[in-house]
Enzyme design. Sequence first.
Site, PDB file in Angstrom:
ATOM      1  N   GLY A 150      23.337  74.301  -2.595  1.00 44.34           N
ATOM      2  CA  GLY A 150      23.943  75.529  -1.392  1.00 44.34           C
ATOM      3  C   GLY A 150      23.259  74.477   0.087  1.00 44.34           C
ATOM      4  N   PHE A 151      23.799  75.317   1.020  1.00 48.16           N
ATOM      5  CA  PHE A 151      23.143  74.515   2.830  1.00 48.16           C
ATOM      6  C   PHE A 151      21.765  74.296   2.565  1.00 48.16           C
ATOM      7  CE2 PHE A 151      23.481  76.321   6.886  1.00 48.16           C
ATOM      8  CZ  PHE A 151      22.828  74.550   7.563  1.00 48.16           C
ATOM      9  N   ASP A 178      22.853  76.422  -9.805  1.00 53.66           N
ATOM     10  CA  ASP A 178      23.495  76.499  -8.824  1.00 53.66           C
ATOM     11  C   ASP A 178      24.963  76.576  -9.525  1.00 53.66           C
ATOM     12  OD1 ASP A 178      25.241  76.366  -7.242  1.00 53.66           O
ATOM     13  OD2 ASP A 178      23.448  76.000  -5.274  1.00 53.66           O
ATOM     14  N   ASN A 179      25.558  77.463  -9.204  1.00 52.47           N
ATOM     15  CA  ASN A 179      26.593  77.323 -10.257  1.00 52.47           C
ATOM     16  C   ASN A 179      27.624  75.744  -9.374  1.00 52.47           C
ATOM     17  OD1 ASN A 179      27.722  78.734  -8.243  1.00 52.47           O
ATOM     18  ND2 ASN A 179      28.995  80.350  -9.661  1.00 52.47           N
ATOM     19  N   GLY A 230      28.005  75.315  -3.299  1.00 49.30           N
ATOM     20  CA  GLY A 230      27.048  74.674  -3.335  1.00 49.30           C
ATOM     21  C   GLY A 230      27.594  73.170  -3.902  1.00 49.30           C
ATOM     22  N   THR A 280      28.270  89.504  -7.514  1.00 50.77           N
ATOM     23  CA  THR A 280      27.286  88.068  -7.743  1.00 50.77           C
ATOM     24  C   THR A 280      25.968  88.398  -7.127  1.00 50.77           C
ATOM     25  OG1 THR A 280      30.034  86.605  -6.925  1.00 50.77           O
ATOM     26  CG2 THR A 280      26.900  85.759  -6.681  1.00 50.77           C
ATOM     27  N   TYR A 309      29.479  92.680   2.557  1.00 54.77           N
ATOM     28  CA  TYR A 309      28.621  92.123   2.521  1.00 54.77           C
ATOM     29  C   TYR A 309      27.290  92.623   2.891  1.00 54.77           C
ATOM     30  CZ  TYR A 309      26.056  87.053   3.492  1.00 54.77           C
ATOM     31  OH  TYR A 309      24.883  86.761   3.952  1.00 54.77           O
ATOM     32  N   LYS A 341      23.493  93.291   0.397  1.00 55.41           N
ATOM     33  CA  LYS A 341      22.194  92.571   0.023  1.00 55.41           C
ATOM     34  C   LYS A 341      21.289  93.689   1.234  1.00 55.41           C
ATOM     35  CE  LYS A 341      22.403  88.378  -0.200  1.00 55.41           C
ATOM     36  NZ  LYS A 341      21.224  87.610  -0.852  1.00 55.41           N
TER      37      LYS A 341
END
Length: 327
Positions: A11-12, A32-33, A37, A96, A151, A155
Amino acid sequence: MAKCLVTGGAGFIGSHLTELLLSQGHVVVVLDNLSTGRAHNLDAVKHNSRLEIRNGSITDPVALSEAVHGVDMIFHLAAAVGVKLVADDPVRTIETNIYPTDHLLRLAVQGSVKKFFLASTSEVYGKHPGESWVEDDDLHLGPTSRPRWAYGCSKAIDEFLALAYHKKFGLGVTVGRFFNVVGPRQVGNYGMVVPRFVEAALRGGPVIVYDDGSQVRCFAHVREITQCIAKLMATDSAEGRVFNIGSDQPVSILELARSVIAKTNPNVEVQFVPYAQAYSEDFEDVQRRVPNVNRLYETIGQKPVTTLNEILDDIIAWKREVLQSQS
Ligand code: UDP
């Protein structure tokens, strides 16, 4: 030298962190899937013999336990990210962001992993009304009928879990709450404002500002964010604690738009769009988001200081190269 697992390593932020860890001599396993990413984010290091790239999802228990095998440190960055993506698919966000974190923490304890970095977010503060936000402040999440808050809430659960694993099992957990991280390789598809503005301006505009642009954010360069993460993981006193990681230099979204336009093409226009049109009727924004980074600075002697000017120059130069290579 340690063996590190970076979930979301393509990812970033993950790809920049992977590069940094490799440059420090570590062995890195990326899981990573490639949902958000991109494999090409790792192009510069993909032939490094100390890098192993695993294409798999953190939601797959087998892929997760295989990736943890023999690892000393875990950097858990994989998540459903971006306000737009999250608002569009709250079920995926929760699935996720919560269950795999719990599973990964358990695997870390079973596998005698020494250090665990949990990537969290300023979204956990919700609509905090304060001028600047301190780690132990109360959370101000909005109602469950508004998907955006799924979100931050997911988290926050991750943070509770990680801190509980530290207390109960002595796992070396550190939590980092990222505040608007930007830089080369960030894409605008998931709603992030800086790549959207830069791309729109370079293509001739207009630059789309939601609402009246008076919303305030602080933008930090990804290079400094990854340095802070690595330093925190090398600092024993960071264990069992939560850290804001970001810039503390505020700017309004309209000022940001004007800066991007001045640096790219002064003829580009700003177009104001209401939130209801940009997202949905039930969307809520955060008006002001500024971190207090004293704890970070006192713990590692460093905080993000790159100015918005320098950050934008870096991003614009990168984006110009990308657009040129596509034409
Ligand atoms: N924003 C905007 N135009 C865009 C994308 C975002 O004006 O094309 C605004 C958005 O409403 C928010 C700010 O820019 O106030 C930052 O948005 P982003 O999604 O990058 O991050 P957030 O801080 O909301 O998580």
